[in-house]
Design an enzyme around this catalytic site. Structure first.
Site, mmCIF file in Angstrom:
data_model
loop_
_atom_site.group_PDB
_atom_site.id
_atom_site.type_symbol
_atom_site.label_atom_id
_atom_site.label_comp_id
_atom_site.label_asym_id
_atom_site.label_seq_id
_atom_site.Cartn_x
_atom_site.Cartn_y
_atom_site.Cartn_z
ATOM 1 N N LYS A 80 0.826 -1.209 0.000
ATOM 2 C CA LYS A 80 0.000 0.000 0.000
ATOM 3 C C LYS A 80 0.859 1.258 0.000
ATOM 4 C CE LYS A 80 -3.622 -2.555 2.349
ATOM 5 N NZ LYS A 80 -4.270 -2.902 3.635
ATOM 6 N N GLN A 124 -4.671 -1.515 9.787
ATOM 7 C CA GLN A 124 -4.322 -2.770 9.137
ATOM 8 C C GLN A 124 -4.799 -3.934 10.011
ATOM 9 O OE1 GLN A 124 -2.936 -3.334 6.033
ATOM 10 N NE2 GLN A 124 -3.503 -5.439 6.518
ATOM 11 N N ASP A 147 -11.246 2.838 4.518
ATOM 12 C CA ASP A 147 -11.623 1.469 4.193
ATOM 13 C C ASP A 147 -13.131 1.277 4.149
ATOM 14 O OD1 ASP A 147 -9.940 -0.506 3.360
ATOM 15 O OD2 ASP A 147 -9.115 -0.924 5.329
#
Length: 385
Positions: A80, A124, A147
């Site tokens: 990422k 994460q 997200d």
């Protein structure tokens, strides 16, 4: 030597040619997720450059919270961050020890919420056992929830709308982008969503319903020989290696494999596999996403795209000051969308107020129905009285 062409020989050659084209037409499409991702990231990069040439604003910034030293998580974060760098997005990694408490993580989230230089926050997953992902993620300022996971954990009051420019969860968004890239219309199609999880199955199933698909939700415990036999489109997100076999599917099915499993001890340790048995499913599918190289790379590009959208909304006042004649059609559509987003955010706040009992019960139901229509289709001008 010359061949005499008769009606019989001519028909024979026509049949051979017909069979040749038929075989060619039946060749499955193997989705190139790396190419799709590259194309998305290139457009994102051009978008950032286009805006920053017109407006004196900082680069977009993503803050990543990583707890522990799990090899997979470290690898995913690295991917990422490289994607961020490639397009001109700054990334800030906050790497915490395995023993970090939930309270400490929440404090970091709250600090990031207040920072004006941070557009998006990514946690994460998975977290260590002592940290609740639900609690932590719901502490993120909604405008920075890159997200889109808060929307999964909150009670689903509305049909998801994937056209309102909000941050949808990245993996469902990736699946949708793959379908759109290959011009696959799901309306009226029998879609089987294998896996009911909050990260993929539930939100993606809701979005596909909103697009007019006939969606069946099942999981790894279902009788797959029955559940999958009529599927026009299968999306599998169970994390169970090679769960789906070719004999369970009909010819021509479209298969989106979201699963990702590590090799067994006796297998090649450099390879990973998905939810579907590639060797048998490829013989039935008209389109198939491979693992690796399918959904994964596209998901990363959707994450970066979400960061840039949030950066644009956070700087919408500055961007809106650009002279109309200096803005191309794509930029103008984006600005119009941001204005619409502000209206939808206001409507969403009123829905939350209703849920908290601020409005009287006798008018709540009427207003909530109107608000649902607005969130589902923000383009319609529906007055709230």
């Amino acid at each position: 030597m010359f061949m005499k062409f008769t009606v019989k020989t001519t028909q024979h050659f026509l049949n051979v040619i017909k069979r040749s084209f038929s075989v060619q037409a039946e060749q499955p499409i193997l989705v190139n997720g790396n190419k799709i991702s590259k194309d998305v990231l290139q457009k994102v990069k051009e978008r950032i450059l286009s805006i920053r040439e017109r407006v004196n604003i900082r680069e977009p910034k993503l803050a990543i919270i990583l707890v522990g030293n799990a090899a997979d998580s470290i690898s995913y974060v690295s991917v990422k961050q490289r994607a961020c760098k490639r397009v001109g997005v700054q990334s800030e990694l906050i790497h915490l020890p395995e023993t970090t408490t939930q309270k400490e993580v929440i404090q970091i989230v709250e600090d990031l919420n207040k920072r004006e230089d941070v557009d998006s926050i990514l946690t994460q997953l998975p977290f260590p056992a002592q940290i609740s992902k639900t609690i932590v993620i719901n502490q993120i300022e909604p405008s920075k929830d890159v997200d889109g996971l808060q929307r999964c954990f909150l009670t689903q009051q509305l049909i998801w709308d994937d056209h309102n420019n909000r941050a949808l969860p990245c993996t469902p968004q990736s699946c949708l982008h793959i379908l759109d890239t290959h011009k696959i219309d799901v309306k009226g199609k029998q879609v089987v969503m294998l896996g009911k999880g909050l990260l993929v199955g539930s939100p993606l199933g809701a979005i596909l319903l909103g697009r007019g698909a006939i969606v069946s939700m099942c999981d790894k415990k279902s009788d797959l020989s029955i559940a999958l036999k009529d599927a026009d489109i299968l999306v599998s997100a169970t994390g169970v290696r090679k769960l789906v076999k070719g004999e369970q599917l009909k010819k021509g099915v479209i298969v989106i494999d979201v699963g990702c499993s590590r090799p067994l001890p006796h297998e090649d340790q450099s390879s990973i596999v998905g939810d579907v048995e590639f060797e048998s499913v490829i013989l039935k599918a008209s389109l198939l996403t491979p693992v690796p190289g399918g959904v994964g790379p596209v998901t990363v590009s959707m994450l970066i795209q979400n960061v840039v959208k949030q950066w644009e909304r956070n700087n919408s006042v500055l961007i809106s000051q650009v002279k109309f004649e200096d803005v191309n059609q794509q930029d103008r559509e984006s600005l119009d969308s941001m204005e619409k987003e502000q209206q939808v955010d206001s409507h969403q706040k009123q829905i939350n107020d209703i849920n908290e009992g601020i409005y009287k019960e006798e008018i709540a139901d009427q207003q909530q129905e109107k608000l649902k229509k607005i969130i589902q289709n923000p383009k319609k001008d529906i007055l709230i009285q």
